[in-house]
Design a protein around this motif. Sequence first.
Motif, PDB file in Angstrom:
ATOM      1  N   PHE A 344      -0.035  13.705   5.094  1.00 33.51           N
ATOM      2  CA  PHE A 344       1.259  13.633   4.414  1.00 33.51           C
ATOM      3  C   PHE A 344       1.099  12.990   3.034  1.00 33.51           C
ATOM      4  CE2 PHE A 344       4.121  13.394   8.479  1.00 33.51           C
ATOM      5  CZ  PHE A 344       3.645  14.633   8.876  1.00 33.51           C
ATOM      6  N   LEU A 345       2.056  13.268   2.160  1.00 33.86           N
ATOM      7  CA  LEU A 345       2.079  12.677   0.826  1.00 33.86           C
ATOM      8  C   LEU A 345       3.291  11.748   0.728  1.00 33.86           C
ATOM      9  CD1 LEU A 345       1.526  14.559  -2.511  1.00 33.86           C
ATOM     10  CD2 LEU A 345       3.423  12.951  -2.268  1.00 33.86           C
ATOM     11  N   LEU A 346       3.044  10.505   0.353  1.00 35.88           N
ATOM     12  CA  LEU A 346       4.099   9.494   0.265  1.00 35.88           C
ATOM     13  C   LEU A 346       4.386   9.168  -1.194  1.00 35.88           C
ATOM     14  CD1 LEU A 346       5.930   7.453   1.775  1.00 35.88           C
ATOM     15  CD2 LEU A 346       4.026   5.831   1.654  1.00 35.88           C
ATOM     16  N   GLY A 347       5.627   9.405  -1.612  1.00 36.73           N
ATOM     17  CA  GLY A 347       5.999   9.092  -2.979  1.00 36.73           C
ATOM     18  C   GLY A 347       5.876   7.605  -3.279  1.00 36.73           C
ATOM     19  N   ALA A 348       5.245   7.292  -4.416  1.00 35.78           N
ATOM     20  CA  ALA A 348       5.071   5.893  -4.834  1.00 35.78           C
ATOM     21  C   ALA A 348       5.389   5.747  -6.309  1.00 35.78           C
ATOM     22  CB  ALA A 348       3.650   5.421  -4.528  1.00 35.78           C
ATOM     23  N   GLY A 349       6.392   6.510  -6.754  1.00 32.47           N
ATOM     24  CA  GLY A 349       6.794   6.427  -8.145  1.00 32.47           C
ATOM     25  C   GLY A 349       7.544   5.141  -8.447  1.00 32.47           C
ATOM     26  N   ASN A 367       4.094   2.178  -7.232  1.00 31.96           N
ATOM     27  CA  ASN A 367       5.144   1.301  -6.742  1.00 31.96           C
ATOM     28  C   ASN A 367       4.676   0.584  -5.476  1.00 31.96           C
ATOM     29  OD1 ASN A 367       7.521   0.088  -5.809  1.00 31.96           O
ATOM     30  ND2 ASN A 367       8.794   1.744  -6.603  1.00 31.96           N
ATOM     31  N   GLU A 368       4.451  -0.709  -5.594  1.00 30.06           N
ATOM     32  CA  GLU A 368       3.937  -1.484  -4.466  1.00 30.06           C
ATOM     33  C   GLU A 368       4.966  -1.655  -3.353  1.00 30.06           C
ATOM     34  OE1 GLU A 368       0.623  -4.296  -6.681  1.00 30.06           O
ATOM     35  OE2 GLU A 368       2.722  -4.951  -6.680  1.00 30.06           O
ATOM     36  N   ASP A 369       6.215  -1.295  -3.620  1.00 31.54           N
ATOM     37  CA  ASP A 369       7.247  -1.435  -2.590  1.00 31.54           C
ATOM     38  C   ASP A 369       6.975  -0.556  -1.368  1.00 31.54           C
ATOM     39  OD1 ASP A 369       8.560  -3.210  -4.199  1.00 31.54           O
ATOM     40  OD2 ASP A 369      10.127  -1.811  -4.851  1.00 31.54           O
ATOM     41  N   VAL A 370       6.125   0.464  -1.514  1.00 34.93           N
ATOM     42  CA  VAL A 370       5.870   1.372  -0.382  1.00 34.93           C
ATOM     43  C   VAL A 370       4.791   0.850   0.553  1.00 34.93           C
ATOM     44  CG1 VAL A 370       6.516   3.343  -1.822  1.00 34.93           C
ATOM     45  CG2 VAL A 370       4.089   2.804  -1.521  1.00 34.93           C
ATOM     46  N   LEU A 371       4.159  -0.268   0.217  1.00 36.61           N
ATOM     47  CA  LEU A 371       3.037  -0.758   1.029  1.00 36.61           C
ATOM     48  C   LEU A 371       3.465  -1.112   2.448  1.00 36.61           C
ATOM     49  CD1 LEU A 371       1.223  -3.020  -1.608  1.00 36.61           C
ATOM     50  CD2 LEU A 371       0.438  -0.803  -0.732  1.00 36.61           C
ATOM     51  N   ALA A 372       4.558  -1.839   2.586  1.00 33.13           N
ATOM     52  CA  ALA A 372       5.005  -2.251   3.919  1.00 33.13           C
ATOM     53  C   ALA A 372       5.418  -1.046   4.751  1.00 33.13           C
ATOM     54  CB  ALA A 372       6.158  -3.243   3.809  1.00 33.13           C
ATOM     55  N   ALA A 373       6.177  -0.133   4.146  1.00 31.65           N
ATOM     56  CA  ALA A 373       6.582   1.073   4.870  1.00 31.65           C
ATOM     57  C   ALA A 373       5.361   1.877   5.291  1.00 31.65           C
ATOM     58  CB  ALA A 373       7.510   1.916   4.007  1.00 31.65           C
ATOM     59  N   GLY A 374       4.373   1.988   4.395  1.00 28.49           N
ATOM     60  CA  GLY A 374       3.157   2.726   4.723  1.00 28.49           C
ATOM     61  C   GLY A 374       2.417   2.123   5.897  1.00 28.49           C
ATOM     62  N   ALA A 375       2.284   0.796   5.907  1.00 28.71           N
ATOM     63  CA  ALA A 375       1.613   0.119   7.020  1.00 28.71           C
ATOM     64  C   ALA A 375       2.369   0.342   8.319  1.00 28.71           C
ATOM     65  CB  ALA A 375       1.475  -1.368   6.723  1.00 28.71           C
ATOM     66  N   GLY A 376       3.692   0.242   8.251  1.00 28.08           N
ATOM     67  CA  GLY A 376       4.500   0.476   9.439  1.00 28.08           C
ATOM     68  C   GLY A 376       4.377   1.904   9.953  1.00 28.08           C
ATOM     69  N   ILE A 377       4.349   2.858   9.023  1.00 32.56           N
ATOM     70  CA  ILE A 377       4.200   4.268   9.410  1.00 32.56           C
ATOM     71  C   ILE A 377       2.874   4.491  10.122  1.00 32.56           C
ATOM     72  CG2 ILE A 377       3.808   6.587   8.482  1.00 32.56           C
ATOM     73  CD1 ILE A 377       5.955   5.914   6.338  1.00 32.56           C
ATOM     74  N   TYR A 378       1.787   3.982   9.559  1.00 34.70           N
ATOM     75  CA  TYR A 378       0.473   4.161  10.187  1.00 34.70           C
ATOM     76  C   TYR A 378       0.465   3.593  11.605  1.00 34.70           C
ATOM     77  CZ  TYR A 378      -2.692   6.058   6.588  1.00 34.70           C
ATOM     78  OH  TYR A 378      -3.362   6.882   5.726  1.00 34.70           O
ATOM     79  N   ALA A 379       0.972   2.380  11.746  1.00 35.92           N
ATOM     80  CA  ALA A 379       0.957   1.730  13.063  1.00 35.92           C
ATOM     81  C   ALA A 379       1.844   2.478  14.050  1.00 35.92           C
ATOM     82  CB  ALA A 379       1.402   0.280  12.932  1.00 35.92           C
ATOM     83  N   GLN A 380       3.036   2.872  13.612  1.00 38.50           N
ATOM     84  CA  GLN A 380       3.971   3.555  14.511  1.00 38.50           C
ATOM     85  C   GLN A 380       3.438   4.906  14.963  1.00 38.50           C
ATOM     86  OE1 GLN A 380       7.362   2.154  15.229  1.00 38.50           O
ATOM     87  NE2 GLN A 380       6.819   3.453  16.965  1.00 38.50           N
TER      88      GLN A 380
END
Length: 390
Positions: A344-349, A367-380
């Motif tokens: 998948f491709l995650l927008g980080a603009g 955009n560093e704001d996506v880091l937490a969401a990305g970590a949560g997505i991987y784990a979930q």
Amino acid sequence: MENLLREEADALQDQLVGWRRALHQIPETGTTLPQTVKFVTSVLDELEVKYQVLEDSSNVIATIGSGDKCFLLRSDMDGLPVPEETGLEFASTNSCMHGCGHDMHATILLGAAKLLKAREAKLPGVVKLLFQSGEETFTGARAAIAGGVLENPHVDAAFAMHVFASVEKNVLLYDSNPMAAVYGFRITLTGHGGHGSQPESCIDPINAGVQVYLALQSLIARECPPSEEAALTIGQFAAGNANNVIPERAVLQGTLRTFKKEVYELIVKRIHEIVPAVAAAYRCQCEIEVSSSVPSVVCDDALNEEFLASIHTVAPEVNTVRGLHVMGSEDFSCISELVPASYFLLGAGVEDPGRRLGQHNPKIVFNEDVLAAGAGIYAQVAMDWLKKHC
């Protein structure tokens, strides 16, 4: 539990930013990443996550959990040989740059490792984490496979994401065939050098190179069906050092990108037929070297749907859009051709659309704001897959 996972991921945000900025300052290229490996393994040591390092390729393979089923999460971590021009206070300290977001990827996977480690006792199987080298050179995934990343335990399915700085935050793109195959090649034409005033006594490799270039472009124009997707690019044409000297050799480097295997095979075959023939017509010797060859990324549609459900659970703010189908390439394809996988491709603009640049730009910012969401997505995604398939 799902809300708790995201809450924990969000609580890691400051730590994730710190990890990402530390990695951003030490970019390394190819399959020799000593500083990057040292940083990643130091974090894994703190988390008490088991791992092994493939010393010949700088791939790091970590495992969390136990059981018969195994799910792979993959993030690349190599940089680019591009001097950084962002002006960031945590900019690269060497002549390379994380201009494709691989520092973001490695950080997201480290965050997922922390979230998964806290739940290790409840995992019904194994989550394997691949911190991969050499994605930009299309060599790291095959090195990891050769080093046993898909075995001991055997990987049953895999997942990867890539951040894109030109795509708005909280947009996630996907599809069944998101990225193209790539064939990279280097053509060396050797003639007979001499004085520019006496071309008749020389064999001019520049002249031969021009004709080779035109012949290669004709392959797409006249031998590839217009309905098919194919791009053939010569990105380097190097020859000579003086205006009055016919050089001894000329070098052309390029890439072919396609989606369909039969189109790929046809054009590669014709490259190896046409280039030597054109070179011979202009009395030059010819050598063709293959610098890269990876298939297109193929995603399992059933897994895509499974993972989308997991993503909506842990990151409901994400807007998922089908239609990811680009001519860029990714050596995660070497994994996706061996085990069921999704990419998948995650927008980080960043918030200002005027500052959203494409990958590999020396001024690119993420955009560093996506880091937490990305970590949560991987784990979930990993936990849900194990829960459903174990």
